[in-house]
Design a protein around this motif. Structure first.
Motif, PDB file in Angstrom:
ATOM      1  N   LEU A   1      43.219  19.381 -49.202  1.00  0.00           N
ATOM      2  CA  LEU A   1      42.174  19.535 -48.182  1.00  0.00           C
ATOM      3  C   LEU A   1      42.537  20.633 -47.190  1.00  0.00           C
ATOM      4  O   LEU A   1      41.692  21.421 -46.772  1.00  0.00           O
ATOM      5  CB  LEU A   1      41.964  18.206 -47.448  1.00  0.00           C
TER       6      LEU A   1
ATOM      7  N   LEU B   1      33.645  12.291 -50.999  1.00  0.00           N
ATOM      8  CA  LEU B   1      34.978  12.854 -51.184  1.00  0.00           C
ATOM      9  C   LEU B   1      36.031  11.973 -50.517  1.00  0.00           C
ATOM     10  O   LEU B   1      37.092  11.672 -51.082  1.00  0.00           O
ATOM     11  CB  LEU B   1      34.965  14.245 -50.548  1.00  0.00           C
ATOM     12  N   LEU B   2      35.711  11.508 -49.323  1.00  0.00           N
ATOM     13  CA  LEU B   2      36.671  10.700 -48.568  1.00  0.00           C
ATOM     14  C   LEU B   2      36.918   9.362 -49.237  1.00  0.00           C
ATOM     15  O   LEU B   2      38.029   8.845 -49.254  1.00  0.00           O
ATOM     16  CB  LEU B   2      36.155  10.477 -47.147  1.00  0.00           C
TER      17      LEU B   2
ATOM     18  N   PRO C   1      49.406   9.980 -49.671  1.00  0.00           N
ATOM     19  CA  PRO C   1      48.423  10.906 -49.099  1.00  0.00           C
ATOM     20  C   PRO C   1      48.799  12.377 -49.220  1.00  0.00           C
ATOM     21  O   PRO C   1      47.958  13.232 -49.015  1.00  0.00           O
ATOM     22  CB  PRO C   1      48.372  10.484 -47.628  1.00  0.00           C
TER      23      PRO C   1
ATOM     24  N   ASP D   1      44.921   8.215 -52.434  1.00  0.00           N
ATOM     25  CA  ASP D   1      46.035   8.038 -51.512  1.00  0.00           C
ATOM     26  C   ASP D   1      46.808   6.764 -51.814  1.00  0.00           C
ATOM     27  O   ASP D   1      48.040   6.710 -51.711  1.00  0.00           O
ATOM     28  CB  ASP D   1      45.526   8.004 -50.064  1.00  0.00           C
TER      29      ASP D   1
ATOM     30  N   LEU E   1      37.345  16.849 -55.978  1.00  0.00           N
ATOM     31  CA  LEU E   1      37.345  17.760 -54.842  1.00  0.00           C
ATOM     32  C   LEU E   1      36.501  18.992 -55.139  1.00  0.00           C
ATOM     33  O   LEU E   1      35.721  19.452 -54.302  1.00  0.00           O
ATOM     34  CB  LEU E   1      38.786  18.164 -54.521  1.00  0.00           C
TER      35      LEU E   1
ATOM     36  N   PHE F   1      41.395  13.784 -58.860  1.00  0.00           N
ATOM     37  CA  PHE F   1      41.035  14.179 -57.509  1.00  0.00           C
ATOM     38  C   PHE F   1      40.686  15.656 -57.452  1.00  0.00           C
ATOM     39  O   PHE F   1      39.811  16.073 -56.686  1.00  0.00           O
ATOM     40  CB  PHE F   1      42.157  13.841 -56.532  1.00  0.00           C
TER      41      PHE F   1
ATOM     42  N   LYS G   1      39.243   9.952 -51.791  1.00  0.00           N
ATOM     43  CA  LYS G   1      40.540  10.285 -51.213  1.00  0.00           C
ATOM     44  C   LYS G   1      41.316   9.003 -50.895  1.00  0.00           C
ATOM     45  O   LYS G   1      42.520   8.915 -51.165  1.00  0.00           O
ATOM     46  CB  LYS G   1      40.358  11.109 -49.943  1.00  0.00           C
ATOM     47  N   SER G   2      40.626   8.009 -50.361  1.00  0.00           N
ATOM     48  CA  SER G   2      41.359   6.787 -50.013  1.00  0.00           C
ATOM     49  C   SER G   2      41.923   6.136 -51.266  1.00  0.00           C
ATOM     50  O   SER G   2      42.997   5.533 -51.239  1.00  0.00           O
ATOM     51  CB  SER G   2      40.461   5.827 -49.242  1.00  0.00           C
TER      52      SER G   2
ATOM     53  N   SER H   1      46.491  14.795 -51.618  1.00  0.00           N
ATOM     54  CA  SER H   1      45.109  15.055 -51.217  1.00  0.00           C
ATOM     55  C   SER H   1      45.071  15.818 -49.907  1.00  0.00           C
ATOM     56  O   SER H   1      44.213  16.675 -49.691  1.00  0.00           O
ATOM     57  CB  SER H   1      44.342  13.744 -51.093  1.00  0.00           C
ATOM     58  N   ARG H   2      46.016  15.528 -49.035  1.00  0.00           N
ATOM     59  CA  ARG H   2      46.025  16.232 -47.752  1.00  0.00           C
ATOM     60  C   ARG H   2      46.285  17.718 -47.933  1.00  0.00           C
ATOM     61  O   ARG H   2      45.600  18.561 -47.341  1.00  0.00           O
ATOM     62  CB  ARG H   2      47.095  15.637 -46.844  1.00  0.00           C
TER      63      ARG H   2
ATOM     64  N   TYR I   1      42.968   7.159 -43.117  1.00  0.00           N
ATOM     65  CA  TYR I   1      43.102   8.558 -43.523  1.00  0.00           C
ATOM     66  C   TYR I   1      44.257   9.234 -42.841  1.00  0.00           C
ATOM     67  O   TYR I   1      44.457   9.233 -41.721  1.00  0.00           O
ATOM     68  CB  TYR I   1      41.785   9.300 -43.287  1.00  0.00           C
TER      69      TYR I   1
END
Lengths: 481, 681, 308, 219
Positions: free
Chosen positions: A278, A258-259, A271, A266, A215, A211, A262-263, A274-275, A481
């Motif tokens: 971000l 990217l999203l 999560p 996660d 990212l 990730f 991310k899923s 990644s959170r 998300y």
């Protein structure tokens, strides 16, 4: 069917433009009709996604709720930018800045650019998405260096190099994400869906590492600090409609990729990781952009930095998660519309004044009355002044984060105020007062005004009212998300 | 139920009228006359309806709330009007009504120069925004209407955008108000964090459970945020620039009521929403009030731009209101509710009074400016002969703001004094000293304000014209005079009906849940208002009556004694020389002694430049100019350094974008390695 | 009964104030080794002025014409609402400290406006100086009276003198500071040395006289009379707030003569004091006055902190 | 057919790694390009070999295409550029050779450190080869950072791509032939566009030294 049209129309348009000889009107006609056909097809697709959820085409293409939101943006801004381009290029041809062959080249690449963006959003395969996003880089490189000036070439070169490095890192990350599916013996094309279903087999360590690569890789394209360095150069040197597409849409397309990753991550490790990342990138993007905006000298670079800032806000929203994610997606929509309004009106200003320096441009409100008002509306919306929706989304994002990240929220709030102050200083000096050099008053044509007005009208409408179906679409897009 | 239905309908009717006025004016903007009539007529209608509505709430006492869910997250358009809100709606509608009548005539001088439709649009939006601000019941909705109000007023400030300084004033205003909003936003976010709701009602009910630290932080944030709008020193720097820049009827609204929305939110938040206030809140507000009132009037004395002078007086009066509010908070935290009610009534009464006389003064200044085309008082003089009625109205305003009996300003200042005196008597030693200093500053403020308005009125209206501008002046139009006349009458009427109005205002205060069951520390009847403990009492009607009777008697007696004497008209004694306009005292000269006395705080500057006829000999002067100025210490020691610091930081940040592509790639590698490193740790 | 007392109260100030001025002038003349005019000369002056023709400047507006009436009226009203020889009017709502102070300010306000109205060079600077002094005096004046007010738990002036009369000696101690403060404020408000010279017409130093320079005839008479009233009012305040003994506290008419005699004695003592002061000190430079006025304010604050 | 043992993979990776290190040292542009061609050749051979092993015609096509693009066409393009603009020697670097080598050592050490340890899950017995591939990724990026010449930077990016492909190869993460061809096409277009830009830069700035690209910065 509609989905198929979305892919095929820009391709046809591009090829058709290639064969046009000597007549700009034909090129314009192709561009406008193609982009409006795309818009229609997109709206049909989005409607069906709203009705019945996921929409697929033969395993290679699909549109989910998130994708639907993004292709809608691509299509709307794309259509307005194409329409605007016809008027804008006509002006430049009339001023003998460019010749016909350049116009043709412009439209060929424009259609390819739109194609690549649609493709990137709708492709089922992460690798194909990667290829498509790389293709957006390649198709826009010549658009950025469109004016063939040394600075434009420099911008394009930096754009090309930095994005290539970034995207290759993203490519590396993609491979790391693919390994559980491959190890599970999946043949052929691995889709987002496969990746997600094998996400639990991801080793937590590799998931984190992957990730990070993703990212940084896609973050380069999104324009997060410190990978943003190409963005102010490229966005400020490109022709106005291209800038609006780059800032308004392309960034979102990259964010979508990217999203999607991310899923997956996660599911693999929860999560939190990644959170936090971000949030980190979000807050430094906003801060750095805010300070640079404060003493900016060129209005197009100003807008470019503001894009960095807003991508930071969106990152922050997704970083906070929950209601923040919903608001972030909504913010993407507002930002796309607003930034297009701003870049397109900046285009009008540039054509009239012939300078991108803030200090050379004064009294736009008297010289270009409509553009002046639109530019000011855009400014209010971009800095999050009510009644524009950006204020509500920014507030929602911050309220989503106040529990878990109070310090971040305070920093963000104060730098947002700083952005406002910086922006206001510049915009006021552009808009009001009297121009130093005498020039003819009045707008130069409907083609360069009406598309901006439509975008502004749309912005105002969605600021006040979001249809229920749209809201549920946004909800289902951000549910994970 | 029936009441509620009527109330809500009237409420929305007034909003609707304003919005119709706004949109209509914009549509009609091709035709100046039509746009003016449309915009202001709807503003008048809306204000009338607003008056009706607020009075019905104030009299019937039915609170009303209304809720519409929006399509945006967290946002719900919820209105709630209790008596406090109604009081402020009353204020807004009242001033808006008279300002709009005035505007019908006043706007004429903008024809063909500026877009009248835009003026009507933002003016009506501004009115609607203010009313929504004092009735909003959801934090996000509040912020939105708050910013709409600010935005509309910003556009009104820069309405004459061909003048560079107006645009600059507007920018400063917009920046300050936006930064203030950031503080407010943070305050609401913190409340949201600890209560999980943005609804004022829910916040009020649940905030008690959270830590006092949150309440304290919210207090400070709200104090800065709303204090910026209210124009409290040291957050006032936008005010003296912005208020003069707007068209005069808008200045009247901005100074008269818009800055009061800050006061409204102080009351709403500190006395209604947040839990019981600790002592230091009140003390802080008292100190700020003392500083604002004293410095406000000192700065006003140094001004010779008539609208800037009035703007500084707004700061002063906000300070006086804060003295009442602060003592109320102190009494509340000391559990002396009767006194708290007294102080809050004083604050609200002064809010009402200031709205009236400040609007009156701005309207008066506006009609002077529209005739003389300058804001510089040094170019006025003798206007009382050219504009006798305007002069009379302005005099009424000047007397009221100088707190001279029998007009309204005196009464609210009297009440504020009573609350400060009670504070001196009732509190312990450290707090007592704050009260003593506050009372002292109020005493000095009163005297200085009187001095300032002797200057303002005297230099503007009395003696002989100082410039040619004045000789072309005519009495202003009928609409303008109606607006001013009603306000001038109100200063007198409110003065002698102070007792009844005190009753009404204390009804507003006791409607707040904190003061529901507390007996106020004063009594008020139609004739007399006094402290229950017999400390002081006052009868405004008696003062008025005795003044009238004594004056009549004096006049009659003097007439009897010297009725056979002749009166000759002669020239003013001039020591044998010819009196020119230059020999009259100037506004600058008038206040020069005070400026010299307070030079420590005002830091006057003096620049002399002399041009010689012969550069080498330097004996014969060709011309010599002296420039006097005042350094704004807040600007110099706070705002300038902050600004410079930001620019420095900005320049520093710009080095990131060095232009070197190798460096750019290095950033990517560095952040990659750093993140890998951090996640591996 | 009270109606008679009330009438005496109402008429006392305008009736006696010129006499008071006359006494002060006489004493000052004695100090200067002059015989001086008789103590009733001010009455004759007023009478003469009322019967003279009047010249009004062509630049004057109605403010100039009305101001004397208003100024005179305020002094009369104030005179009726302060304790002179009796404390029985303590329920009188006019006797409020703040009302008195702001009525004084009302007079000053119009006097200053009248000074500016005719547009002469003197009038303007006179007004400026007058307002400067008035603005700075207000704090000292108010606070010096607040000291006994807080002790008396009332700002009604009648109630204050009633209460102070019953004080023990020790409670009276801080009052001395307050008295000092009051006297400074009094001298400033009434335009006496070291603030102003009531007898000067020297353009560099005058304050009050500069403002009224354009008046003549009946209006000048009113102004002069009002000034005398004001002087008397301050003397009465000083006498009755800080030395309130011997005032009649009942409605019996029999107490009144004694109280009146005592009152006149106190006023006489104050007049002598002022006259002596004026004869022994010099006028201060204008910019030294603020120091004095702030001293008055500070003194009363100290007194106040000792009282409560 | 000989099975591809971890030892062989390690050997291949070492060769690739060495080629990037030599790129850092090489002074002549032709040397850098030669190294790139060699690097690509190794990868093409490896791909070809495994395609034979899988006996998949598509994979063979992909391997051949790789060979054509990376070993023949791209170096041809580059040497064309060199000839056209007479760029025998690469423009200077920011760090001198010893310093460069120290950085390379540090980056390699980092990729061998425990931060990347768990990557072995991907291919448990090929730990060393994987670490080398990672090192190659980092070093290729560093090539772009350290070199001022546009040509070297382009080669750096291409070498980065090779590093990633080799990593995927070692970790057994090859994708389908179709995708490989797609990626290759992308790379090909990229090289074309980048070469055009390099020529434009030469035309407008008179040199391929990217440190002259300083028009665009914040003033």
């Amino acid at each position: 069917m509609a989905l198929f049209l979305i892919i095929i129309i820009p391709l046809i348009a591009s090829v058709a433009s290639f064969f046009v000889k000597k007549d700009m009107r034909v090129l314009s006609f192709i561009a406008v009709s193609a982009s409006f056909l795309e818009l229609t097809a997109t709206l049909v697709t989005v409607a069906s996604v709203m009705d019945s959820g996921l929409y697929r085409l033969n395993g290679y293409f699909f549109v989910d709720a998130l994708g639907a939101v993004i292709i809608m943006l691509v299509a709307v801004v794309g259509a307005m930018a194409s329409w605007y381009s016809t008027g804008y290029l006509k002006l430049e041809v009339a001023k003998r800045i460019i010749g016909f062959s350049r116009v043709r080249q412009y439209f060929i690449l424009l259609h390819l650019f739109l194609l690549a963006m649609f493709f990137a959003v709708m492709s089922t395969s992460p690798i194909l998405t990667w290829i498509a996003i790389e293709a957006t880089t390649l198709s826009t490189a010549f658009l950025i260096s469109f004016y063939n000036k040394p600075s434009a070439i420099e911008a394009a070169w930096k754009y090309l190099m930095i994005n290539s490095v970034g995207l290759l890192l993203g490519f590396f990350g993609t491979f790391l994400f693919l390994y559980p599916s491959i190890h599970a013996g999946f043949p052929g094309l691995i889709s987002w869906h496969d990746m997600l279903s094998h996400a639990s087999a991801l080793d937590p360590f590799i998931a984190r590492m992957a990730f990070i690569f993703i990212l940084i890789g896609y973050g380069t394209k999104v324009g997060l600090v410190p990978m943003h360095t190409w963005l102010p150069d490229a966005h400020s040197k490109a022709p106005a409609p291209i800038s609006s597409l780059l800032s308004g849409v392309l960034l979102n397309v990259a964010f979508l990729a990217l999203l999607r990753f991310k899923s997956v991550v996660d599911v693999a490790i929860g999560p939190y990781f990644s959170r936090e990342l971000l949030v980190f990138f979000g807050v430094i993007s906003i801060s750095v952009a805010a300070f640079i905006i404060f003493s900016q000298k060129s209005y197009k670079r100003l807008l470019a930095y503001s894009s960095i800032e807003h991508m930071g806000i969106v990152a922050l929203g997704f970083g906070f998660g929950g209601a923040g994610a919903f608001a972030a997606l909504l913010h993407m929509i507002y930002h796309a519309l607003t930034k297009s309004v701003l870049f397109l009106s900046a285009g009008n200003i540039l054509v009239k004044y012939g300078s991108t320096k803030i200090r050379n441009v004064k009294g736009v409100l008297t010289v270009l009355p409509v553009t002046g008002i639109l530019f000011f509306i855009g400014f209010l919306a971009i800095t999050g002044v009510p009644p524009f929706g950006t204020f509500v989304t920014e507030f929602s994002i911050l309220s989503a984060g106040i529990k878990t990240h109070p310090t971040t929220v305070i920093i963000t709030l104060s730098v947002l105020a700083l952005v406002f102050v910086g922006f206001l200083r510049h915009v006021v000096s552009i808009t009001f007062g009297n121009s130093d050099i005498p020039m003819a008053k009045g707008e130069s044509g409907l083609d360069t005004i009406v598309p901006i007005m439509l975008l502004a009208a749309l912005l105002i409408i969605v600021s006040f009212f979001i249809p229920a179906s749209m809201r549920s679409l946004l909800h289902s897009a951000t549910i994970n998300y | 139920m029936f009441n509620t239905l009527i109330s809500s309908n009237i409420f929305f009717l007034s909003l609707l009228l304003w919005i119709a006025g706004a949109v209509g004016a914009l549509v009609l903007s091709k035709n100046d006359r039509l746009a003016n009539w449309w915009g202001n007529s709807f503003a008048i209608l809306g204000s009338c309806v607003g008056l009706l509505f607020s009075l019905s709430v104030l009299i019937i006492g039915s609170t009303f709330s209304f809720n519409i869910d929006s399509t945006l997250p967290l946002l719900s358009l919820s209105f709630s009007v209790d008596k406090l809100s109604a009081f402020f709606i009353f204020l807004i509608s009242l001033i808006a009504l008279l300002a709009s009548i005035y505007a019908l005539g006043y706007v004429k001088h903008y024809y063909k120069k500026y877009n009248i439709g835009a003026l009507g649009f933002f003016y009506n939006i501004f009115l609607a925004g203010m009313v929504m601000v004092v009735s909003a019941h959801n934090a996000l909705f509040f912020l939105i209407v708050w910013e709409i109000m600010s935005l509309a007023s910003y556009f009104l400030v820069i309405y004459e955008n061909k003048e560079k300084e107006n645009v600059q004033a507007g920018s400063l205003y917009f920046i300050m108000t936006h930064v203030g909003t950031a503080f407010i936003t943070l305050a609401f976010l913190l409340l949201y964090r600890s209560t999980g709701s943005l609804d004022f009602g829910v916040i009020k009910e649940t905030i008690g459970n959270s830590s006092p630290l949150i309440a304290d932080t919210v207090f400070i944030l709200a104090l800065i945020g709303f204090g910026t709008k209210a124009g409290i020193i040291p957050f006032h720097i936008w005010l003296p620039n912005a208020h003069p820049a707007a068209p005069s009827h808008v200045s009247a609204l901005m100074s008269g009521v818009m800055i009061k929305t800050g006061i409204y939110m102080f009351i709403r938040m500190f006395m209604d929403m947040l839990p019981d206030a600790p002592l230091w809140w009140g003390v802080v507000i008292l100190i700020l009030g003392a500083i604002s009132s004293l410095f406000g009037v000192l700065y006003a004395l140094t001004e010779h731009d008539i609208k800037r002078l009035l703007a500084y007086h707004s700061i002063e009066n906000i300070g006086i209101i804060l003295l009442g509010l602060g003592s109320s908070l102190v009494f509340w935290s000391l559990d002396m509710k009767p006194l708290a009610v007294l102080s809050l009534v004083a604050a609200l009464f002064h809010t009402l009074n200031h709205a009236i006389f400040k609007a009156l003064l701005f309207l008066g200044a506006g009609s002077v400016i529209s005739q003389t085309h300058t804001r510089n008082m040094e170019e006025y003089g003798g206007l009382i002969k050219y504009m006798p009625q305007t002069a009379l109205f302005f005099l009424a305003g000047s007397m009221a703001i100088s707190a001279l009996p029998p007009l309204n300003g005196f009464f609210s200042e009297w009440m504020t004094f009573q609350s400060l005196f009670s504070g001196i008597m009732a509190s312990n030693v450290p707090v007592r000293w704050v009260f003593i200093l506050a009372a002292g500053s109020l005493a000095f403020t009163g005297g200085l304000a009187a001095m300032c308005f002797v200057k303002a009125f005297g230099v503007t209206f009395l003696a002989r014209p100082r410039s040619e501008n004045v000789r072309h002046a005519r009495e202003s139009g009928f609409a303008l005079r109606v607006g001013m006349a009603v306000l001038a009458a109100l200063t007198l009427v409110i003065g002698f009906t102070a007792g009844s109005i005190t009753n009404a205002v204390s009804g507003v205060v006791s409607d707040l849940s904190a003061f529901n069951s507390s007996e106020p520390a004063f009594f008020s009847t139609i004739q007399t208002v006094g402290m229950r403990n017999g400390f002081a009492s006052i009868s405004m009607p008696l003062i008025l009556a005795s003044l009238i009777v004594t004056m009549a008697l004096t006049f009659f007696a003097v007439y009897l004694v010297s009725r056979n004497r002749k009166t000759k008209i002669g020239r003013t004694w001039d020591c044998g020389t010819t009196l020119g306009p230059r020999m009259e005292i100037t506004a600058t000269g008038f206040s020069n002694s005070i400026v010299t006395i307070f030079r420590g705080a005002l830091k006057p500057t003096k620049q002399t430049s002399i041009e010689y006829r012969d550069e080498d000999m330097r004996y014969f002067q060709k011309s010599s100019t002296v420039e006097l100025g005042i350094q704004d210490i807040y600007n110099r020691y706070f705002y300038q350094p902050v600004h410079m610091l930001t620019i420095k930081a900005s320049e520093y940040m710009k080095r990131i974008q060095s232009g070197n592509i190798n460096m750019y790639v290095l950033y990517i590698l560095a952040i990659l390695i750093a993140l890998l490193f951090a996640s591996g740790m | 009964m009270s109606i008679i007392i009330w009438t005496i109260q109402l008429a006392l100030v305008p009736a006696v104030s010129p006499l008071c001025i006359g006494v002060v002038r006489k004493i000052k003349a004695r100090f200067q080794n002059r015989v001086g005019a008789g103590i009733f000369q001010p009455y004759r002056d007023l009478w003469k002025l009322f019967h003279k023709d009047e010249v009004i400047s062509e630049d004057a507006s109605w403010i100039f014409k009305c101001a004397p009436y208003l100024i005179f009226s305020t002094t009369v009203i104030i005179g009726a609402s302060i304790p002179l020889f009796t404390t029985i009017f303590s329920i009188n709502v006019l006797g409020d400290l703040l009302v008195v102070i702001y009525l004084i300010a009302l007079g000053t306000f119009f006097l200053a406006l009248a000074g500016m109205d005719v547009g002469s060079a003197f009038g303007g600077f006179g007004s400026s100086r007058e307002m400067t002094v008035a603005a700075l005096t207000e704090g000292g004046l108010m606070f010096s009276i607040l000291v006994p007010a807080f002790s008396a738990h009332s700002t009604n002036l009648f109630a204050i003198s009633g209460a102070v009369a019953s004080f023990s000696f020790f409670a009276f101690a801080p009052m001395i500071l307050a008295l000092a403060a009051f006297i400074i404020a009094m001298l400033a408000e009434t335009g006496r040395f070291p603030f102003d010279n009531p007898a000067t017409h020297l353009e560099l130093t005058m304050i009050h006289e500069a403002m009224v320079l354009e008046y003549s005839g009946k209006r000048l008479a009113l102004i002069e009379w009002a000034a005398a009233n004001k002087f008397f009012i301050f003397l009465a305040l000083g006498a009755n707030l800080f030395f309130p003994w011997g005032m009649s506290s009942s409605e019996r008419l029999g107490d009144v003569p004694l109280a009146l005699i005592l009152f006149f004695a106190k006023i006489l003592a104050f007049s002598v004091f002022v006259a002596v002061l004026e004869s022994t000190i010099v006028k201060f430079r204008f910019f030294r006055l603020p120091d004095l006025l702030f001293t008055s304010f500070i003194l009363s604050i100290i007194a106040m902190s000792l009282t409560i | 057919m000989i099975p591809i043992t971890p030892q062989i993979l390690f050997f291949l990776e070492t060769m690739l790694f060495a080629s990037v290190v030599f790129m850092h040292i090489a002074k002549k542009n032709s040397g850098v390009i030669f190294l790139y061609a060699a690097q690509s050749l190794i990868i093409a051979i490896a791909l070809f070999y495994s395609s034979l092993k899988e006996a998949s015609l598509l994979l063979v096509v992909a391997a051949v295409a790789t060979f054509l693009v990376k070993v023949i066409i791209v170096p041809y393009f580059f040497s064309g550029l060199i000839k056209k603009h007479r760029l025998q020697f690469s423009v200077s670097t920011y760090l001198n050779t010893p310093m460069t080598l120290i950085v390379l050592a540090l980056l390699t050490a980092f990729s061998y450190s425990h931060f990347f340890g768990p990557l072995t899950i991907l291919a448990p017995d090929k730990e060393n080869a994987l670490s080398l591939a990672i090192a190659m990724v980092l070093i290729s990026i560093f090539l772009i950072i350290n070199r001022k010449g546009a040509l070297s930077q382009m080669v750096g990016i291409l070498s980065l791509e090779n590093a990633i492909v080799s990593f995927a190869y070692v970790a057994g993460l090859e994708t389908t032939a179709g995708l490989q061809v797609g990626i290759l096409f992308d790379i090909f277009i990229w090289v074309v566009i980048a070469s055009v830009f390099a020529s434009m830069i030469y035309r407008h700035f008179g040199s391929l030294n990217v440190s002259v690209l300083k028009h665009l910065k914040e003033e």
